[in-house]
Scaffold this motif. Structure first.
Motif, mmCIF file in Angstrom:
data_model
loop_
_atom_site.group_PDB
_atom_site.id
_atom_site.type_symbol
_atom_site.label_atom_id
_atom_site.label_comp_id
_atom_site.label_asym_id
_atom_site.label_seq_id
_atom_site.Cartn_x
_atom_site.Cartn_y
_atom_site.Cartn_z
ATOM 1 N N ILE A 53 0.827 -1.203 0.000
ATOM 2 C CA ILE A 53 0.000 0.000 0.000
ATOM 3 C C ILE A 53 0.869 1.264 0.000
ATOM 4 C CG2 ILE A 53 -0.300 0.222 2.511
ATOM 5 C CD1 ILE A 53 -3.304 0.862 1.819
ATOM 6 N N ASP A 54 2.028 1.211 0.649
ATOM 7 C CA ASP A 54 2.920 2.372 0.636
ATOM 8 C C ASP A 54 3.516 2.602 -0.747
ATOM 9 O OD1 ASP A 54 2.499 3.148 3.218
ATOM 10 O OD2 ASP A 54 4.261 2.140 4.039
ATOM 11 N N ASN A 55 3.639 1.546 -1.548
ATOM 12 C CA ASN A 55 4.103 1.723 -2.919
ATOM 13 C C ASN A 55 3.129 2.578 -3.722
ATOM 14 O OD1 ASN A 55 6.555 0.136 -4.359
ATOM 15 N ND2 ASN A 55 6.009 -0.862 -2.432
ATOM 16 N N LEU A 56 1.869 2.586 -3.337
ATOM 17 C CA LEU A 56 0.885 3.457 -3.975
ATOM 18 C C LEU A 56 0.893 4.842 -3.342
ATOM 19 C CD1 LEU A 56 -0.019 0.641 -4.986
ATOM 20 C CD2 LEU A 56 -2.388 1.389 -4.684
ATOM 21 N N LEU A 57 0.899 4.901 -2.024
ATOM 22 C CA LEU A 57 0.775 6.178 -1.322
ATOM 23 C C LEU A 57 1.988 7.078 -1.538
ATOM 24 C CD1 LEU A 57 -0.709 4.817 2.022
ATOM 25 C CD2 LEU A 57 -1.917 6.144 0.285
ATOM 26 N N LEU A 58 3.173 6.495 -1.599
ATOM 27 C CA LEU A 58 4.375 7.310 -1.736
ATOM 28 C C LEU A 58 4.540 7.863 -3.149
ATOM 29 C CD1 LEU A 58 6.901 5.202 0.369
ATOM 30 C CD2 LEU A 58 5.896 7.395 0.974
ATOM 31 N N VAL A 59 3.988 7.184 -4.126
ATOM 32 C CA VAL A 59 4.117 7.637 -5.515
ATOM 33 C C VAL A 59 3.087 8.708 -5.846
ATOM 34 C CG1 VAL A 59 3.874 6.892 -7.921
ATOM 35 C CG2 VAL A 59 5.184 5.509 -6.310
ATOM 36 N N HIS A 60 1.910 8.625 -5.240
ATOM 37 C CA HIS A 60 0.814 9.529 -5.586
ATOM 38 C C HIS A 60 0.505 10.451 -4.408
ATOM 39 C CE1 HIS A 60 0.064 7.366 -9.311
ATOM 40 N NE2 HIS A 60 0.167 6.248 -8.630
ATOM 41 N N GLU A 61 1.037 11.644 -4.456
ATOM 42 C CA GLU A 61 0.838 12.613 -3.379
ATOM 43 C C GLU A 61 -0.634 12.979 -3.262
ATOM 44 O OE1 GLU A 61 2.415 17.068 -2.050
ATOM 45 O OE2 GLU A 61 3.182 16.089 -3.873
ATOM 46 N N GLY A 62 -1.148 12.948 -2.050
ATOM 47 C CA GLY A 62 -2.545 13.283 -1.814
ATOM 48 C C GLY A 62 -3.499 12.117 -1.925
ATOM 49 N N LEU A 63 -3.006 10.965 -2.327
ATOM 50 C CA LEU A 63 -3.863 9.772 -2.416
ATOM 51 C C LEU A 63 -4.246 9.308 -1.011
ATOM 52 C CD1 LEU A 63 -5.023 7.486 -4.287
ATOM 53 C CD2 LEU A 63 -2.895 6.249 -3.822
ATOM 54 N N SER A 64 -5.521 9.074 -0.790
ATOM 55 C CA SER A 64 -5.961 8.608 0.528
ATOM 56 C C SER A 64 -5.686 7.117 0.681
ATOM 57 C CB SER A 64 -7.456 8.870 0.711
ATOM 58 O OG SER A 64 -8.220 8.022 -0.125
ATOM 59 N N ARG A 65 -5.548 6.711 1.920
ATOM 60 C CA ARG A 65 -5.326 5.288 2.188
ATOM 61 C C ARG A 65 -6.528 4.469 1.731
ATOM 62 N NH1 ARG A 65 -1.425 2.836 5.106
ATOM 63 N NH2 ARG A 65 -1.822 0.681 5.769
ATOM 64 N N GLU A 66 -7.724 5.051 1.851
ATOM 65 C CA GLU A 66 -8.940 4.347 1.426
ATOM 66 C C GLU A 66 -8.931 4.105 -0.085
ATOM 67 O OE1 GLU A 66 -8.849 7.012 3.388
ATOM 68 O OE2 GLU A 66 -9.380 6.022 5.291
ATOM 69 N N ALA A 67 -8.510 5.113 -0.849
ATOM 70 C CA ALA A 67 -8.452 4.954 -2.303
ATOM 71 C C ALA A 67 -7.386 3.939 -2.703
ATOM 72 C CB ALA A 67 -8.172 6.303 -2.970
ATOM 73 N N ALA A 68 -6.265 3.972 -1.998
ATOM 74 C CA ALA A 68 -5.205 3.004 -2.285
ATOM 75 C C ALA A 68 -5.678 1.585 -1.987
ATOM 76 C CB ALA A 68 -3.966 3.336 -1.468
ATOM 77 N N GLN A 69 -6.344 1.407 -0.859
ATOM 78 C CA GLN A 69 -6.849 0.084 -0.505
ATOM 79 C C GLN A 69 -7.897 -0.384 -1.506
ATOM 80 O OE1 GLN A 69 -5.701 -1.947 1.954
ATOM 81 N NE2 GLN A 69 -7.109 -3.534 1.186
ATOM 82 N N ALA A 70 -8.740 0.526 -1.964
ATOM 83 C CA ALA A 70 -9.757 0.165 -2.954
ATOM 84 C C ALA A 70 -9.116 -0.338 -4.241
ATOM 85 C CB ALA A 70 -10.656 1.364 -3.239
ATOM 86 N N MET A 71 -7.996 0.256 -4.646
ATOM 87 C CA MET A 71 -7.318 -0.212 -5.852
ATOM 88 C C MET A 71 -6.662 -1.566 -5.625
ATOM 89 S SD MET A 71 -6.644 0.033 -8.998
ATOM 90 C CE MET A 71 -7.226 1.681 -9.444
ATOM 91 N N LEU A 72 -6.164 -1.809 -4.424
ATOM 92 C CA LEU A 72 -5.625 -3.141 -4.122
ATOM 93 C C LEU A 72 -6.738 -4.191 -4.189
ATOM 94 C CD1 LEU A 72 -3.158 -2.419 -1.176
ATOM 95 C CD2 LEU A 72 -2.648 -2.645 -3.614
ATOM 96 N N VAL A 73 -7.918 -3.818 -3.728
ATOM 97 C CA VAL A 73 -9.067 -4.719 -3.844
ATOM 98 C C VAL A 73 -9.377 -4.968 -5.320
ATOM 99 C CG1 VAL A 73 -11.545 -4.966 -3.425
ATOM 100 C CG2 VAL A 73 -10.066 -4.040 -1.623
ATOM 101 N N ARG A 74 -9.398 -3.912 -6.090
ATOM 102 C CA ARG A 74 -9.726 -4.009 -7.512
ATOM 103 C C ARG A 74 -8.751 -4.915 -8.265
ATOM 104 N NH1 ARG A 74 -11.995 -0.960 -11.768
ATOM 105 N NH2 ARG A 74 -12.150 -2.484 -13.454
ATOM 106 N N THR A 75 -7.486 -4.863 -7.890
ATOM 107 C CA THR A 75 -6.477 -5.646 -8.582
ATOM 108 C C THR A 75 -6.233 -7.013 -7.949
ATOM 109 O OG1 THR A 75 -4.791 -4.415 -7.345
ATOM 110 C CG2 THR A 75 -5.266 -3.675 -9.590
ATOM 111 N N GLY A 76 -7.041 -7.365 -6.953
ATOM 112 C CA GLY A 76 -7.000 -8.723 -6.413
ATOM 113 C C GLY A 76 -5.913 -8.991 -5.398
ATOM 114 N N ILE A 77 -5.361 -7.950 -4.779
ATOM 115 C CA ILE A 77 -4.304 -8.152 -3.782
ATOM 116 C C ILE A 77 -4.620 -7.385 -2.497
ATOM 117 C CG2 ILE A 77 -2.393 -8.760 -5.324
ATOM 118 C CD1 ILE A 77 -1.604 -5.807 -5.375
ATOM 119 N N ALA A 78 -5.889 -7.341 -2.140
ATOM 120 C CA ALA A 78 -6.307 -6.611 -0.938
ATOM 121 C C ALA A 78 -5.633 -7.149 0.317
ATOM 122 C CB ALA A 78 -7.826 -6.680 -0.788
ATOM 123 N N ASP A 79 -5.373 -8.453 0.345
ATOM 124 C CA ASP A 79 -4.774 -9.058 1.528
ATOM 125 C C ASP A 79 -3.261 -8.851 1.595
ATOM 126 O OD1 ASP A 79 -4.388 -10.679 -0.694
ATOM 127 O OD2 ASP A 79 -4.346 -12.527 0.482
#
Length: 213
Positions: A80-106
């Motif tokens: 999840i930090d690989n998403l948050l650190l690259v995209h400034e202002g991205l919320s943790r909720e949005a990052a988690q939602a994308m992990l869910v979308r791509t099948g790696i929520a766990d």
């Protein structure tokens, strides 16, 4: 969204690309096919603005995402930090939602080194798409995957392309990948290389690890 007019690209005295012109609009995916070593990755670096040493001009949008042949993740950071650190202002909720979308929520708190290659490739896609890119560049993102994982990744990428609708540029030498994802395709060939139509006989040159031809 992309307008390229590359008159010439050389490395020293060696000219590798010449007279390359194309446009890609929002929602389109242009596949560029060709054998290894012909200059496909060089072309992508020019389009992305990584390499500025060429004759010609390229117009591109501001929000660009690049999915490389290797996942190129931050190994010392969680998924999840690989998403948050690259995209400034991205919320943790949005990052988690994308992990869910791509099948790696766990895998949110797992490090890339603890993930399979397929999971790392999913994370690389999540990182690219979560920023809602206007231009998405895909440099053979399915190489070295087994049949099942490659098919799953192609389906996932197709779904994300339909939802986010960037102007997309896919480089591959597997025509089946282009058939699955692209709205149109061109072939890069010759020395120096230029773009032209894909011959009816083009069959690509890469097999997945399992040996599918």
């Amino acid at each position: 969204m992309i307008r390229a007019d590359i008159r010439s690209k050389s490395f020293g005295p060696l000219q590798v690309l010449k007279n390359i012109r194309f446009e890609v609009k929002q929602g389109e995916c242009l596949a560029i096919l060709g054998p290894s070593g012909v200059g496909k990755s060089t072309l992508l670096r020019l389009v992305a603005g990584i390499d500025k040493g060429f004759e010609g001009s390229i117009q591109r949008p501001e929000r660009i995402a690049f999915v490389f042949q290797e996942p190129t993740l931050l190994p010392w950071r969680s998924a999840i930090d690989n998403l948050l650190l690259v995209h400034e202002g991205l919320s943790r909720e949005a990052a988690q939602a994308m992990l869910v979308r791509t099948g790696i929520a766990d895998k949110a708190d797992v490090y890339p080194g603890q993930m399979s290659l397929g999971q790392q490739r999913r994370l690389a896609l999540a990182r690219a798409f979560v920023g809602q890119p206007e231009l998405l560049i895909l440099d053979e993102p399915f190489v070295s995957l087994d049949d099942t994982t490659a098919d799953q990744m192609l389906d996932l990428t197709a779904d994300l392309l339909r939802d986010v609708r960037p102007a997309a540029l896919l480089v591959t030498h597997d025509k089946r990948e282009a058939d699955r994802l692209a709205t149109r395709m061109l072939q890069l060939s010759g020395k120096p290389a230029s773009l032209g139509p894909v011959p009816q006989t083009f069959s690509g040159g890469r097999a997945y690890q399992s040996g599918r031809k």
